[in-house]
Design a protein around this motif. Sequence first.
Motif, PDB file in Angstrom:
ATOM      1  N   ARG A  50      14.355  52.700  35.538  1.00  8.86           N
ATOM      2  CA  ARG A  50      13.481  52.167  36.068  1.00  8.86           C
ATOM      3  C   ARG A  50      12.364  50.875  36.044  1.00  8.86           C
ATOM      4  NH1 ARG A  50      12.011  57.520  36.948  1.00  8.86           N
ATOM      5  NH2 ARG A  50      13.362  57.217  39.061  1.00  8.86           N
ATOM      6  N   ASN A  51      11.579  51.711  34.580  1.00 10.33           N
ATOM      7  CA  ASN A  51      10.856  50.708  34.035  1.00 10.33           C
ATOM      8  C   ASN A  51      10.957  49.314  33.679  1.00 10.33           C
ATOM      9  OD1 ASN A  51       9.398  52.762  33.873  1.00 10.33           O
ATOM     10  ND2 ASN A  51       9.037  53.182  31.886  1.00 10.33           N
ATOM     11  N   LEU A  52      12.153  49.222  33.546  1.00 12.54           N
ATOM     12  CA  LEU A  52      13.832  47.161  32.881  1.00 12.54           C
ATOM     13  C   LEU A  52      13.357  46.719  34.591  1.00 12.54           C
ATOM     14  CD1 LEU A  52      15.270  48.013  30.528  1.00 12.54           C
ATOM     15  CD2 LEU A  52      13.450  46.751  30.163  1.00 12.54           C
ATOM     16  N   GLY A  53      13.359  47.566  35.977  1.00  8.93           N
ATOM     17  CA  GLY A  53      13.937  46.251  36.779  1.00  8.93           C
ATOM     18  C   GLY A  53      14.904  47.186  37.134  1.00  8.93           C
ATOM     19  N   HIS A  54      15.582  48.155  36.766  1.00 11.18           N
ATOM     20  CA  HIS A  54      17.249  48.473  37.323  1.00 11.18           C
ATOM     21  C   HIS A  54      16.923  49.994  38.330  1.00 11.18           C
ATOM     22  CE1 HIS A  54      18.999  46.720  34.440  1.00 11.18           C
ATOM     23  NE2 HIS A  54      18.281  47.236  33.313  1.00 11.18           N
ATOM     24  N   ASN A  55      17.837  49.455  39.074  1.00 10.14           N
ATOM     25  CA  ASN A  55      18.202  50.762  40.045  1.00 10.14           C
ATOM     26  C   ASN A  55      18.711  52.281  39.756  1.00 10.14           C
ATOM     27  OD1 ASN A  55      18.949  52.747  42.293  1.00 10.14           O
ATOM     28  ND2 ASN A  55      20.281  50.757  43.604  1.00 10.14           N
ATOM     29  N   VAL A  56      18.426  53.298  39.627  1.00  8.34           N
ATOM     30  CA  VAL A  56      18.537  54.329  38.512  1.00  8.34           C
ATOM     31  C   VAL A  56      19.397  55.001  39.313  1.00  8.34           C
ATOM     32  CG1 VAL A  56      15.556  55.013  38.465  1.00  8.34           C
ATOM     33  CG2 VAL A  56      17.115  56.308  40.038  1.00  8.34           C
ATOM     34  N   HIS A  57      20.291  54.911  40.322  1.00 12.77           N
ATOM     35  CA  HIS A  57      21.682  54.538  41.049  1.00 12.77           C
ATOM     36  C   HIS A  57      22.656  54.256  40.235  1.00 12.77           C
ATOM     37  CE1 HIS A  57      18.785  57.585  43.625  1.00 12.77           C
ATOM     38  NE2 HIS A  57      18.797  56.833  44.419  1.00 12.77           N
ATOM     39  N   HIS A  58      21.859  53.345  39.805  1.00 13.15           N
ATOM     40  CA  HIS A  58      23.194  52.150  39.840  1.00 13.15           C
ATOM     41  C   HIS A  58      22.244  51.619  37.729  1.00 13.15           C
ATOM     42  CE1 HIS A  58      25.492  52.557  42.936  1.00 13.15           C
ATOM     43  NE2 HIS A  58      24.490  52.163  43.959  1.00 13.15           N
ATOM     44  N   ILE A  59      22.520  52.349  36.788  1.00 13.20           N
ATOM     45  CA  ILE A  59      22.072  52.236  35.643  1.00 13.20           C
ATOM     46  C   ILE A  59      23.645  51.309  34.566  1.00 13.20           C
ATOM     47  CG2 ILE A  59      21.199  52.867  33.758  1.00 13.20           C
ATOM     48  CD1 ILE A  59      19.638  54.954  34.847  1.00 13.20           C
ATOM     49  N   PRO A  60      23.475  50.278  34.374  1.00 14.61           N
ATOM     50  CA  PRO A  60      24.552  49.872  33.090  1.00 14.61           C
ATOM     51  C   PRO A  60      24.737  50.676  31.984  1.00 14.61           C
ATOM     52  CG  PRO A  60      22.623  48.068  33.940  1.00 14.61           C
ATOM     53  CD  PRO A  60      22.425  49.332  34.169  1.00 14.61           C
TER      54      PRO A  60
END
Length: 106
Positions: A50-60
Amino acid sequence: MQNQHETAHDAPNGKKPVRVKETLCKRVREALLSLGGEAHRSIVIEQVARNLGHNVHHIPEELQQQVIVSFEAFWRDERKRAAYGFHLPFGEGSHRWSVRNDAMAA
């Protein structure tokens, strides 16, 4: 400033640059502190993503693995573990991560 999203294959010999591990570990420490000092690693990974700007439902998957490998590498190194305050409250193999407040600020 170095890209926060570097991957392991960006470094020679397939090794992740130390700077990326340090950056991820600082983010793990910040996440743990924001979560009250202790949380399941999946929640910590979500917070870092989240802090890196990712969607937490689709974390790489790659980011998830980098966070886990970084935490484990710093936890296994006695000096780094002390500096970051990383702790496994239920022992090795546990997915519950914590940070001790008496550690130096990273």
